[in-house]
Write a protein that holds these residues in place. Sequence first.
Motif, PDB file in Angstrom:
ATOM      1  N   GLN A 113      37.801  36.561  10.061  1.00  0.00           N
ATOM      2  CA  GLN A 113      38.911  37.500  10.152  1.00  0.00           C
ATOM      3  C   GLN A 113      39.928  37.326   9.033  1.00  0.00           C
ATOM      4  OE1 GLN A 113      40.704  37.422  14.027  1.00  0.00           O
ATOM      5  NE2 GLN A 113      38.742  37.088  15.015  1.00  0.00           N
ATOM      6  N   ALA A 114      40.099  36.102   8.563  1.00  0.00           N
ATOM      7  CA  ALA A 114      41.190  35.856   7.618  1.00  0.00           C
ATOM      8  C   ALA A 114      40.765  34.954   6.472  1.00  0.00           C
ATOM      9  CB  ALA A 114      42.364  35.191   8.344  1.00  0.00           C
ATOM     10  N   LEU A 115      41.181  35.349   5.286  1.00  0.00           N
ATOM     11  CA  LEU A 115      41.131  34.484   4.112  1.00  0.00           C
ATOM     12  C   LEU A 115      42.456  34.692   3.402  1.00  0.00           C
ATOM     13  CD1 LEU A 115      39.948  32.560   2.052  1.00  0.00           C
ATOM     14  CD2 LEU A 115      38.834  34.508   0.955  1.00  0.00           C
ATOM     15  N   SER A 128      36.095  25.972   4.688  1.00  0.00           N
ATOM     16  CA  SER A 128      35.560  27.174   5.328  1.00  0.00           C
ATOM     17  C   SER A 128      34.246  26.942   6.063  1.00  0.00           C
ATOM     18  CB  SER A 128      35.375  28.286   4.291  1.00  0.00           C
ATOM     19  OG  SER A 128      34.482  27.879   3.280  1.00  0.00           O
ATOM     20  N   ASP A 129      33.777  25.704   6.121  1.00  0.00           N
ATOM     21  CA  ASP A 129      32.544  25.393   6.840  1.00  0.00           C
ATOM     22  C   ASP A 129      32.858  25.259   8.326  1.00  0.00           C
ATOM     23  OD1 ASP A 129      30.172  24.492   7.868  1.00  0.00           O
ATOM     24  OD2 ASP A 129      30.172  22.590   6.787  1.00  0.00           O
ATOM     25  N   ALA A 130      32.579  26.302   9.093  1.00  0.00           N
ATOM     26  CA  ALA A 130      32.922  26.322  10.513  1.00  0.00           C
ATOM     27  C   ALA A 130      31.980  25.483  11.371  1.00  0.00           C
ATOM     28  CB  ALA A 130      32.951  27.763  11.027  1.00  0.00           C
ATOM     29  N   LEU A 131      30.983  24.875  10.767  1.00  0.00           N
ATOM     30  CA  LEU A 131      30.114  23.970  11.518  1.00  0.00           C
ATOM     31  C   LEU A 131      30.599  22.525  11.445  1.00  0.00           C
ATOM     32  CD1 LEU A 131      26.595  25.406  10.654  1.00  0.00           C
ATOM     33  CD2 LEU A 131      27.877  25.649  12.777  1.00  0.00           C
ATOM     34  N   ALA A 134      37.309  26.253  11.664  1.00  0.00           N
ATOM     35  CA  ALA A 134      37.621  27.332  10.716  1.00  0.00           C
ATOM     36  C   ALA A 134      36.973  28.638  11.172  1.00  0.00           C
ATOM     37  CB  ALA A 134      37.136  26.958   9.325  1.00  0.00           C
ATOM     38  N   ARG A 135      36.848  28.825  12.475  1.00  0.00           N
ATOM     39  CA  ARG A 135      36.157  29.978  13.040  1.00  0.00           C
ATOM     40  C   ARG A 135      36.794  31.308  12.624  1.00  0.00           C
ATOM     41  NH1 ARG A 135      32.817  29.952  16.631  1.00  0.00           N
ATOM     42  NH2 ARG A 135      32.187  31.702  17.850  1.00  0.00           N
ATOM     43  N   ASP A 136      38.115  31.346  12.562  1.00  0.00           N
ATOM     44  CA  ASP A 136      38.806  32.597  12.238  1.00  0.00           C
ATOM     45  C   ASP A 136      39.076  32.766  10.752  1.00  0.00           C
ATOM     46  OD1 ASP A 136      38.926  33.499  14.903  1.00  0.00           O
ATOM     47  OD2 ASP A 136      40.656  32.213  15.281  1.00  0.00           O
ATOM     48  N   GLY A 137      38.995  31.687   9.987  1.00  0.00           N
ATOM     49  CA  GLY A 137      39.218  31.820   8.549  1.00  0.00           C
ATOM     50  C   GLY A 137      39.790  30.571   7.930  1.00  0.00           C
ATOM     51  N   THR A 138      40.302  30.749   6.723  1.00  0.00           N
ATOM     52  CA  THR A 138      40.841  29.622   5.971  1.00  0.00           C
ATOM     53  C   THR A 138      42.033  30.055   5.125  1.00  0.00           C
ATOM     54  OG1 THR A 138      40.249  27.786   4.516  1.00  0.00           O
ATOM     55  CG2 THR A 138      39.314  29.906   3.973  1.00  0.00           C
ATOM     56  N   VAL A 139      42.881  29.102   4.840  1.00  0.00           N
ATOM     57  CA  VAL A 139      44.003  29.281   3.917  1.00  0.00           C
ATOM     58  C   VAL A 139      43.708  28.341   2.756  1.00  0.00           C
ATOM     59  CG1 VAL A 139      46.482  29.082   3.588  1.00  0.00           C
ATOM     60  CG2 VAL A 139      45.585  29.739   5.830  1.00  0.00           C
TER      61      VAL A 139
END
Length: 160
Positions: free
Chosen positions: A48-50, A78-81, A85-90
């Motif tokens: 959703q977000a970057l 950004s590695d959600a595993l 970071a399921r929704d995104g990253t800053v």
Amino acid sequence: PTVRKVPRDLALITAVIGIPYLTYVSYLWVQLESGWLRPRVGDGDERQALIVAAQSSGTVQMASTLRKLGLEVAHEHSDALSAFARDGTVSWMHGLRFLPGDAPEYSPVALCSRPHPNMGFHPAMFRRSECSYRKKWDECWVRECHSIVKEEWGCAVNEG
């Protein structure tokens, strides 16, 4: 003389250190990888977000604020595993995606010739790797870095 009971001491040390660590690793696996509580989010899945910003511009605070609002947003990862970071990253480094054209030949060389811990950049922040996570930097990480820079450079503007 006092006789030490090495097996008992070893068992105690293992329990004190091993059980909390095993609990932590199990928690991360259930939350991020298992798919039991929610679907897994892979490397290529959209988020959703970057939020891309310059270094030292408040990206840590932005990620913290978004987490307080209930979003699962990571900072510079950004590695959600392996991170929440399921929704995104800053991130400032994910700005590579918005650079025009293809990566110039000197860019991977400059970014990947050595580790840059003070820049907040490591190839592991983008995706899982076959490289050893026990080594901070070696030839495998150099190759992974080159691959990521070439793949990520301009991918957001070149695809759409």
